[in-house]
Write a protein that holds these residues in place. Structure first.
Motif, PDB file in Angstrom:
ATOM      1  N   ALA A   8      -1.764 -56.462  52.856  1.00  0.00           N
ATOM      2  CA  ALA A   8      -0.752 -56.248  51.815  1.00  0.00           C
ATOM      3  C   ALA A   8      -0.489 -54.760  51.616  1.00  0.00           C
ATOM      4  O   ALA A   8       0.658 -54.334  51.403  1.00  0.00           O
ATOM      5  CB  ALA A   8      -1.208 -56.890  50.504  1.00  0.00           C
ATOM      6  N   GLN A   9      -1.535 -53.953  51.689  1.00  0.00           N
ATOM      7  CA  GLN A   9      -1.385 -52.510  51.555  1.00  0.00           C
ATOM      8  C   GLN A   9      -0.598 -51.929  52.724  1.00  0.00           C
ATOM      9  O   GLN A   9       0.324 -51.115  52.535  1.00  0.00           O
ATOM     10  CB  GLN A   9      -2.761 -51.867  51.469  1.00  0.00           C
ATOM     11  CG  GLN A   9      -2.750 -50.353  51.275  1.00  0.00           C
ATOM     12  CD  GLN A   9      -4.144 -49.757  51.292  1.00  0.00           C
ATOM     13  OE1 GLN A   9      -5.009 -50.172  52.080  1.00  0.00           O
ATOM     14  NE2 GLN A   9      -4.392 -48.784  50.424  1.00  0.00           N
ATOM     15  N   ALA A  10      -0.937 -52.341  53.931  1.00  0.00           N
ATOM     16  CA  ALA A  10      -0.256 -51.818  55.115  1.00  0.00           C
ATOM     17  C   ALA A  10       1.223 -52.200  55.114  1.00  0.00           C
ATOM     18  O   ALA A  10       2.090 -51.392  55.476  1.00  0.00           O
ATOM     19  CB  ALA A  10      -0.940 -52.341  56.376  1.00  0.00           C
TER      20      ALA A  10
ATOM     21  N   CYS B 209       4.450 -49.760  55.205  1.00  0.00           N
ATOM     22  CA  CYS B 209       5.510 -49.902  56.215  1.00  0.00           C
ATOM     23  C   CYS B 209       6.879 -49.987  55.546  1.00  0.00           C
ATOM     24  O   CYS B 209       7.848 -49.372  56.009  1.00  0.00           O
ATOM     25  CB  CYS B 209       5.257 -51.142  57.070  1.00  0.00           C
ATOM     26  SG  CYS B 209       3.945 -50.970  58.295  1.00  0.00           S
ATOM     27  N   TYR B 210       6.965 -50.745  54.457  1.00  0.00           N
ATOM     28  CA  TYR B 210       8.232 -50.838  53.741  1.00  0.00           C
ATOM     29  C   TYR B 210       8.621 -49.494  53.137  1.00  0.00           C
ATOM     30  O   TYR B 210       9.780 -49.066  53.219  1.00  0.00           O
ATOM     31  CB  TYR B 210       8.157 -51.896  52.645  1.00  0.00           C
ATOM     32  CG  TYR B 210       9.381 -51.863  51.753  1.00  0.00           C
ATOM     33  CD1 TYR B 210      10.612 -52.336  52.205  1.00  0.00           C
ATOM     34  CD2 TYR B 210       9.313 -51.309  50.467  1.00  0.00           C
ATOM     35  CE1 TYR B 210      11.742 -52.266  51.408  1.00  0.00           C
ATOM     36  CE2 TYR B 210      10.442 -51.248  49.660  1.00  0.00           C
ATOM     37  CZ  TYR B 210      11.646 -51.724  50.136  1.00  0.00           C
ATOM     38  OH  TYR B 210      12.772 -51.638  49.357  1.00  0.00           O
TER      39      TYR B 210
ATOM     40  N   TRP C 157       7.004 -60.023  53.588  1.00  0.00           N
ATOM     41  CA  TRP C 157       5.675 -60.392  54.075  1.00  0.00           C
ATOM     42  C   TRP C 157       4.588 -59.813  53.166  1.00  0.00           C
ATOM     43  O   TRP C 157       3.544 -60.434  52.943  1.00  0.00           O
ATOM     44  CB  TRP C 157       5.465 -59.892  55.503  1.00  0.00           C
ATOM     45  CG  TRP C 157       6.105 -60.744  56.554  1.00  0.00           C
ATOM     46  CD1 TRP C 157       7.205 -60.442  57.307  1.00  0.00           C
ATOM     47  CD2 TRP C 157       5.691 -62.045  56.993  1.00  0.00           C
ATOM     48  NE1 TRP C 157       7.501 -61.459  58.180  1.00  0.00           N
ATOM     49  CE2 TRP C 157       6.579 -62.461  58.009  1.00  0.00           C
ATOM     50  CE3 TRP C 157       4.653 -62.898  56.627  1.00  0.00           C
ATOM     51  CZ2 TRP C 157       6.458 -63.689  58.657  1.00  0.00           C
ATOM     52  CZ3 TRP C 157       4.535 -64.119  57.275  1.00  0.00           C
ATOM     53  CH2 TRP C 157       5.426 -64.507  58.270  1.00  0.00           C
ATOM     54  N   GLY C 158       4.853 -58.626  52.641  1.00  0.00           N
ATOM     55  CA  GLY C 158       3.881 -57.987  51.767  1.00  0.00           C
ATOM     56  C   GLY C 158       3.682 -58.760  50.483  1.00  0.00           C
ATOM     57  O   GLY C 158       2.542 -58.954  50.031  1.00  0.00           O
TER      58      GLY C 158
ATOM     59  N   PHE D  92      -8.334 -53.029  44.526  1.00  0.00           N
ATOM     60  CA  PHE D  92      -7.076 -53.775  44.577  1.00  0.00           C
ATOM     61  C   PHE D  92      -6.092 -53.361  43.484  1.00  0.00           C
ATOM     62  O   PHE D  92      -4.880 -53.564  43.629  1.00  0.00           O
ATOM     63  CB  PHE D  92      -7.351 -55.272  44.409  1.00  0.00           C
ATOM     64  CG  PHE D  92      -8.180 -55.909  45.496  1.00  0.00           C
ATOM     65  CD1 PHE D  92      -8.537 -55.221  46.644  1.00  0.00           C
ATOM     66  CD2 PHE D  92      -8.603 -57.225  45.357  1.00  0.00           C
ATOM     67  CE1 PHE D  92      -9.311 -55.821  47.633  1.00  0.00           C
ATOM     68  CE2 PHE D  92      -9.360 -57.834  46.350  1.00  0.00           C
ATOM     69  CZ  PHE D  92      -9.720 -57.139  47.484  1.00  0.00           C
ATOM     70  N   ALA D  93      -6.590 -52.817  42.373  1.00  0.00           N
ATOM     71  CA  ALA D  93      -5.783 -52.683  41.163  1.00  0.00           C
ATOM     72  C   ALA D  93      -4.503 -51.878  41.383  1.00  0.00           C
ATOM     73  O   ALA D  93      -3.412 -52.319  40.991  1.00  0.00           O
ATOM     74  CB  ALA D  93      -6.614 -52.049  40.049  1.00  0.00           C
ATOM     75  N   GLU D  94      -4.611 -50.708  42.004  1.00  0.00           N
ATOM     76  CA  GLU D  94      -3.401 -49.881  42.130  1.00  0.00           C
ATOM     77  C   GLU D  94      -2.373 -50.534  43.043  1.00  0.00           C
ATOM     78  O   GLU D  94      -1.166 -50.444  42.792  1.00  0.00           O
ATOM     79  CB  GLU D  94      -3.737 -48.474  42.629  1.00  0.00           C
ATOM     80  CG  GLU D  94      -2.500 -47.586  42.619  1.00  0.00           C
ATOM     81  CD  GLU D  94      -2.775 -46.131  42.950  1.00  0.00           C
ATOM     82  OE1 GLU D  94      -1.914 -45.281  42.622  1.00  0.00           O
ATOM     83  OE2 GLU D  94      -3.824 -45.831  43.556  1.00  0.00           O
ATOM     84  N   LEU D  95      -2.810 -51.193  44.098  1.00  0.00           N
ATOM     85  CA  LEU D  95      -1.858 -51.858  44.980  1.00  0.00           C
ATOM     86  C   LEU D  95      -1.078 -52.935  44.231  1.00  0.00           C
ATOM     87  O   LEU D  95       0.149 -53.045  44.385  1.00  0.00           O
ATOM     88  CB  LEU D  95      -2.583 -52.473  46.180  1.00  0.00           C
ATOM     89  CG  LEU D  95      -1.661 -53.210  47.152  1.00  0.00           C
ATOM     90  CD1 LEU D  95      -0.820 -52.216  47.943  1.00  0.00           C
ATOM     91  CD2 LEU D  95      -2.455 -54.119  48.089  1.00  0.00           C
TER      92      LEU D  95
END
Length: 690
Positions: free
Chosen positions: A519-521, A525-526, A537-538, A582-585
């Motif tokens: 999810a981060q990657a 990319c976006y 997809w994210g 995970f929080a910031e993402l």
């Protein structure tokens, strides 16, 4: 809108009976073929269908027992009216003896889809909140196309799966089971089968608790940060802070792990749980934690703390590179000593015996000295070197170190785009496990960060090729296999499940570390390309990740749980430390997509990162700590186990409370996340209503 009828049953114990299907609303019949009951003798049963909102019904089944009954279980089985191709459940049940115990009901749901339909079953958490004489469970039998909600006793078998256990007693009187059905034929819902569930569960249970202040009843997390650093660098400094000379420089970092026998108030002899070491890997990363300390020191003008952070940076730069490749662990030799009581204790021989190695959480060896290089560990550490360079200090050594590694990394990429997982110590060649896995995603994030800083298009090209491979092979099938999936504490399936689905569930054994990395990657990319396919997809991947986040406060949990994360579909933790990572993402997606619920979830995750701390700030948790370790006192404020209920059982007398703190995967990691988010968005973020 309600549909109800009394139906009489003359059932033998453990026989199955179809419920009154004629009562089922027509729009539900498109998705559900039938609902059957199994396990209790009854004379009367009532089934009520209540429309909650568009495409969502509540199904409530009630029966009345004239006298108490001791039996195996009572369950309702829902048979979809279509043959699903895709299945999702929060826990694995590899055979008919296994069930999904209520212990892992963080965001409980069973989800199935085919090419044109989606059906989700969610236990009624409001009914569970009232308490039950018999625990609840779920099950998903893909082979027989059954989705099950039931009540019955369970026991922990493997680490950690749950098996049925005998002896459930249903007292005389009313007994109820209820669940929600979410259904859809929308192409959008089929592309992202989790979104409707994520949205519904947070609106119904998570958001009301969040607005009440859960899981911490105050928005100021600064006292937790101060307590963390007071614990690590003052009251517990002797066992925690490790410092030594390397190439003429003083370097140092908090030790990998300490346990309760190292407490200043422990009445016995110290016994170290694991070897004395400092880690820079995908879990326990001293360089990441040091950035939080640096940010805090800068904000509060605490130069003595800043010096400690700089020593940790120097240590990271001291890890030797070989053609760009570098180890993830520095450790000391250990020895067994005999105490005055005649017992054996494990102790360090001191930093004069130091050596470099790698994480022993791998398929090959428990010996860190012999462990192979791990790409995910190196990419994660190199990424945090770039964050330090970009946001804290323009120390060119960090950029140069990361670039040497990146040049080695892109040479290892295979033709389809994946990076291998482990490299041999001898010749740096790829080994045999996870060479086409979602561990690749953390390397994507690292390479894109390096591209941003250097504008070297080789790194961007390699990253987008890798991302495409993960999008095509991993995400659609949910093959979330990474090092933690099989080679940490939950080793069930490590001999015969790797790369294969568990047939009964039509699912892989899954770990959410690689879901997060992906999810981060995809977000990066976006952000770089503005290609909306990455964002779609994210969000799908993020929503799958959020199915591991607790959306309620179970009555059988003695600590606060909202916002906390579990780990995988074969383990039992609540409030695991990964939630701070995970929080910031989650918040970034919330801002980008204008989703207040994501923003609320992000703040709940960050708050949950401090729930397990031993401190008067957490009265419920503190009571559990004192029940388990009565010698704890004010010198232990800040001690924090990485999770709760790890072994699959909890109670109100301290069961589920652990014995150790990993600074880099506990209080120090949580403090880093808070300090980073404060720097990026300001402390007022935690006082916004969203």
């Amino acid at each position: 809108m309600k549909y109800g009828i009394w139906a009489l049953f003359l059932l033998m114990n453990h026989c199955s009976s179809a419920l009154a299907q004629g009562n089922m609303p027509a729009e539900l019949k498109r998705y559900i073929n039938n609902i059957s009951s199994l396990g209790l003798d009854t004379t009367a049963m009532d089934i009520v269908y209540s429309k909650v909102e568009k495409n969502i019904y509540k199904v409530q089944v009630s029966l009345h027992l004239k006298e108490g009954v001791q039996t195996g279980s009572w369950q309702l089985s829902v048979r979809p009216a279509f043959q699903p191709r895709f299945h999702w459940a929060p826990h694995l049940t590899p055979d008919s003896n296994h069930v999904i115990a209520q212990h892992v009901f963080r965001a409980p749901a069973l989800i199935v889809t085919d090419a044109s339909q989606m059906l989700t079953i969610i236990p009624d958490l409001d009914l569970m909140q009232k308490g039950s004489p018999v625990p609840w469970y779920m099950d998903m039998n893909a082979a027989q196309n059954l989705l099950v909600v039931g009540m019955g006793n369970t026991k922990v078998k493997e680490h950690v799966l749950f098996e049925k256990a005998p002896g459930a007693f249903f007292p005389a009187g009313a007994v109820q089971l209820a669940f929600y059905c979410i259904f859809s034929d929308s192409p959008k819902d089929l592309r992202n089968p989790w979104q409707r569930t994520v949205d519904f569960m947070w609106r119904r249970w998570g958001a009301p608790l969040y607005r009440q202040g859960e899981p911490l009843h105050h928005n100021d997390m600064e006292p937790y940060i101060r307590q963390t650093y007071q614990w690590a660098f003052t009251s517990w400094r002797k066992p925690v802070w490790q410092e030594f000379e390397w190439n003429g420089k003083q370097v140092g970092a908090p030790v990998f792990i300490v346990n309760v026998t190292q407490s200043p108030g422990y009445p016995g002899a110290e016994n170290q749980r694991e070897f004395t070491s400092i880690w820079n890997q995908a879990w326990f990363n001293s360089l990441r934690s040091a950035q939080g300390l640096y940010r805090f020191a800068r904000r509060t003008h605490r130069n003595e703390l800043k010096e400690l952070a700089l020593k940790t940076k120097e240590l990271a730069l001291s890890f030797p590179q070989r053609n760009g490749i570098f180890p993830s662990v520095i450790a000391t030799e250990m020895e067994e000593v005999t105490g005055a009581d005649g017992k054996k204790y494990q102790r360090s021989k001191g930093w004069g015996t130091k050596y470099f190695g790698n994480s022993n959480r791998n398929p090959y060896t428990w010996d860190a000295r012999a462990a192979p290089y791990h790409i995910a560990d190196m990419s994660f550490t190199a990424y945090w070197m770039l964050v330090w360079y970009d946001e804290l200090e323009k120390d060119k050594r960090l950029l140069e170190y990361a670039r040497r590694y990146a040049d080695a990394l892109i040479r290892l990429q295979d033709a389809s785009g994946f990076f291998p997982a482990w490299l041999k110590l001898e010749d740096l060649k790829p080994m045999d496990h996870l060479n086409q896995s979602p561990e690749t995603s953390i390397s994507v994030t690292f390479l894109l960060k390096l591209y941003e800083l250097t504008k070297d298009r080789r790194y961007r090209a390699s990253a987008t090729k890798a991302m495409q491979a993960v999008m095509e092979k991993i995400i659609p099938t949910g093959q979330w296999e990474d090092f933690e999936t099989y080679w940490s504490c939950s080793r069930v399936g490590s001999n015969d499940w790797v790369g294969k689905k568990i047939a009964r569930n039509n699912m892989f054994k899954q770990n959410n570390f690689s879901i997060f990395w992906t999810a981060q990657a995809l977000l990066e990319c976006y952000r770089l390309t503005q290609n909306k396919e990455y964002l779609q997809w994210g969000q799908r991947t993020l929503d799958e990740l959020l199915m591991f986040q607790a959306v309620w406060q179970p009555p059988y949990m003695a600590v606060r749980t909202l916002g906390g994360f579990g780990v995988m579909n074969a383990d039992a933790e609540w409030n695991d430390s990964r939630q701070s990572l995970f929080a910031e993402l989650i918040f970034q997606y919330g801002k980008l997509l204008h989703r207040p619920d994501y923003c609320q979830r992000a703040i709940a995750a960050l708050k949950a990162s401090f729930v397990m701390m031993y401190t008067p700030l957490n009265p419920a948790s503190m009571q559990q700590w004192q029940a388990r370790w009565p010698f704890f006192n004010d010198r232990d404020y800040g001690f924090m186990m990485e999770n709760y209920g790890h072994d699959g059982a909890t109670d109100a007398q301290g069961l589920g409370i652990g014995e150790f703190t990993i600074y880099d995967w506990g209080n120090g990691a949580a403090a880093e996340a808070y300090n980073r988010i404060c720097d990026h968005y300001g402390a007022d973020l935690f006082r916004k209503p969203f």
